[in-house]
Design a protein around this motif. Structure first.
Motif, PDB file in Angstrom:
ATOM      1  N   ASP A  85      33.360  19.474  54.948  1.00  0.00           N
ATOM      2  CA  ASP A  85      32.559  18.962  56.052  1.00  0.00           C
ATOM      3  C   ASP A  85      31.684  20.059  56.642  1.00  0.00           C
ATOM      4  O   ASP A  85      30.521  19.829  56.986  1.00  0.00           O
ATOM      5  N   SER A  86      32.212  21.261  56.753  1.00  0.00           N
ATOM      6  CA  SER A  86      31.470  22.353  57.376  1.00  0.00           C
ATOM      7  C   SER A  86      30.407  22.933  56.447  1.00  0.00           C
ATOM      8  O   SER A  86      29.224  23.013  56.804  1.00  0.00           O
ATOM      9  N   ILE A  87      30.796  23.311  55.229  1.00  0.00           N
ATOM     10  CA  ILE A  87      29.890  24.046  54.342  1.00  0.00           C
ATOM     11  C   ILE A  87      28.839  23.127  53.727  1.00  0.00           C
ATOM     12  O   ILE A  87      27.631  23.399  53.785  1.00  0.00           O
ATOM     13  N   SER A 123      26.379  21.841  56.293  1.00  0.00           N
ATOM     14  CA  SER A 123      25.388  22.840  56.705  1.00  0.00           C
ATOM     15  C   SER A 123      24.229  22.900  55.719  1.00  0.00           C
ATOM     16  O   SER A 123      23.060  23.011  56.120  1.00  0.00           O
ATOM     17  N   LEU A 124      24.539  22.825  54.433  1.00  0.00           N
ATOM     18  CA  LEU A 124      23.484  22.820  53.415  1.00  0.00           C
ATOM     19  C   LEU A 124      22.601  21.579  53.546  1.00  0.00           C
ATOM     20  O   LEU A 124      21.368  21.652  53.402  1.00  0.00           O
ATOM     21  N   TRP A 125      23.228  20.432  53.822  1.00  0.00           N
ATOM     22  CA  TRP A 125      22.474  19.188  53.970  1.00  0.00           C
ATOM     23  C   TRP A 125      21.575  19.220  55.199  1.00  0.00           C
ATOM     24  O   TRP A 125      20.416  18.762  55.149  1.00  0.00           O
ATOM     25  N   LEU A 126      22.080  19.770  56.285  1.00  0.00           N
ATOM     26  CA  LEU A 126      21.287  19.886  57.506  1.00  0.00           C
ATOM     27  C   LEU A 126      20.068  20.772  57.271  1.00  0.00           C
ATOM     28  O   LEU A 126      18.946  20.430  57.693  1.00  0.00           O
ATOM     29  N   ALA A 160      22.993  11.123  61.228  1.00  0.00           N
ATOM     30  CA  ALA A 160      23.834  10.449  62.215  1.00  0.00           C
ATOM     31  C   ALA A 160      25.219  10.179  61.637  1.00  0.00           C
ATOM     32  O   ALA A 160      26.217  10.181  62.359  1.00  0.00           O
ATOM     33  N   ASN A 161      25.278   9.944  60.321  1.00  0.00           N
ATOM     34  CA  ASN A 161      26.568   9.785  59.651  1.00  0.00           C
ATOM     35  C   ASN A 161      27.217  11.132  59.397  1.00  0.00           C
ATOM     36  O   ASN A 161      28.329  11.408  59.848  1.00  0.00           O
ATOM     37  N   ILE A 162      26.529  11.992  58.675  1.00  0.00           N
ATOM     38  CA  ILE A 162      27.139  13.222  58.178  1.00  0.00           C
ATOM     39  C   ILE A 162      27.300  14.266  59.270  1.00  0.00           C
ATOM     40  O   ILE A 162      28.290  15.001  59.298  1.00  0.00           O
ATOM     41  N   GLY A 163      26.349  14.354  60.182  1.00  0.00           N
ATOM     42  CA  GLY A 163      26.409  15.388  61.205  1.00  0.00           C
ATOM     43  C   GLY A 163      26.907  14.918  62.553  1.00  0.00           C
ATOM     44  O   GLY A 163      27.541  15.662  63.289  1.00  0.00           O
TER      45      GLY A 163
END
Length: 387
Positions: free
Chosen positions: A164-166, A169-172, A334-337
């Motif tokens: 979830d974290s790593i 972050s790449l997706w964001l 909105a889903n992932i973050g």
């Protein structure tokens, strides 16, 4: 070595509190740029557990069980106090459709990743993907709720938190990097940018909470947890709808109902829920160790597969439904973050659109737990896990 229950809980609360304070006080530290406080809390609690600071005796084990039984439902209820379904429906059909497709892509991605990596990760991988789905459909609170409902092992939550974290972050970073290319994307998708008017900021703002409000919210949260626990005892049984699953579903319904009462106007519910979340994550981490995270690199790759499936579905949807890049990006984040990052992406397009990002992220809190449970049920069936 800490052997008392009071010392056990006090040390966990202090650990989480110090890390959150440091992250707020020194946000420029490189450590906090890559690892959010929630992940650091998990890792530090595991380090302390490996060092033998806690005795983990019968009393502490019982305390751990009681914390999960009461505080997880209370946390979910407090989060949902701000989620009025009528307000969320004002987003309009296009944004709601984009959100639904984004959520569907994540759920399908979890199934694909489980099928591809099951032989390497083992049959227990279903729990990791189920809890990760809870987070990437809603937030970390939904992840913890799914873990508690499906009784997923504590170590598996560690895998889900790292992914979830790593990977998030790449997706964001990718979605923010794509903002300047919005005109080209919109031309390719033949997009009709029909964004709804931003929601009233006054409905999203909260004033500073006083002690009376916090006490009332804490009482309501704990009472809702007790009621949902009793409903779970009455209605839960064998199969998928166990006591823990019914407990989480019941408190979700109670929270959505209370959002239409004057309790929803009390400030501080989100802060109190966040405090409970950090305490829960620290408590769960105290029951696991780094030795349980040997498959972390493979899970990170599996997380990227989930994002690839999710991204492919959003691209197809954009072309077929003529969705602009803002709609696709904010629906995805909105889903992932969740609430922490969807408004950031919205602000990259226009500050006036920040409330849209907030409302879409709040919708994730509503569907995240149920979506994670559904993914868990599907993966259990695929993995031949008895229910």
């Amino acid at each position: 070595m800490i052997s008392s229950v009071a010392g056990y809980l006090a040390s966990l609360a202090l650990l989480a509190g110090v890390l959150v304070w440091l992250a707020r006080r020194y946000p420029q530290w490189p450590l906090f740029r890559w690892l959010p406080p929630i992940v650091l809390t998990y890792l530090c609690a595991m380090l302390l557990a490996a060092s033998g600071i806690w005795a983990i005796n019968d009393a502490q084990t019982r305390a751990y069980a009681e914390i999960k039984r009461l505080l997880v439902p209370a946390m979910i209820l407090l989060l949902l106090l701000q989620c009025r379904l009528g307000q969320l429906l004002r987003l309009g059909p296009r944004l709601l459709a984009a959100f639904a497709l984004a959520a569907g892509g994540i759920m399908l991605g979890c199934v694909v990743a489980f099928v591809l990596f099951r032989s390497a990760l083992g049959e227990g991988a279903w729990g990791v993907f189920a809890t990760l789905a809870g987070s990437w459909l809603g937030g970390t609170a939904n992840m913890v709720a799914v873990q508690a409902a499906l009784e997923v092992p504590e170590a598996d939550l560690g895998y889900a938190l790292l992914v979830d974290s790593i990977d998030y972050s790449l997706w964001l970073m990718l979605l923010l990097a794509l903002v300047p290319f919005a005109p080209r994307f919109n031309a390719w998708a033949r997009a009709r940018s029909l964004l709804p008017p931003p929601a009233d900021d006054a409905t999203l703002a909260q004033s500073t909470a006083g002690e009376s409000q916090l006490l009332l919210l804490a009482g309501v949260g704990l009472l809702g947890a007790v009621v949902s626990d009793q409903l779970g005892q009455w209605l839960g049984g064998q199969g998928f709808f166990t006591v823990s699953v019914v407990r989480i579903l019941a408190v979700t319904a109670i929270g959505l109902a209370l959002a239409y009462t004057p309790l929803a106007r009390l400030s501080g519910s989100d802060n109190l829920a966040s405090a409970l979340l950090y305490l829960m994550v620290a408590t769960i981490a105290s029951r696991t160790s780094f030795a349980d995270l040997a498959s972390a690199p493979l899970y990170l790759v599996a997380g990227l597969v989930i994002l690839l499936v999710h991204g492919a579905i959003m691209l197809v949807a954009a072309r077929l439904l003529r969705l602009d890049l803002f709609t696709c990006g904010v629906a995805s984040l909105a889903n992932i973050g969740g609430v922490a990052s969807a408004p950031i992406l919205a602000a990259a397009y226009s500050r006036q659109l920040v409330p849209v990002g907030v409302l879409m992220a709040l919708l994730g809190y509503v569907v995240g737990t149920a979506g994670g449970l559904l993914v868990g049920r599907v993966l259990m069936g695929l993995g031949g896990v008895e229910t």
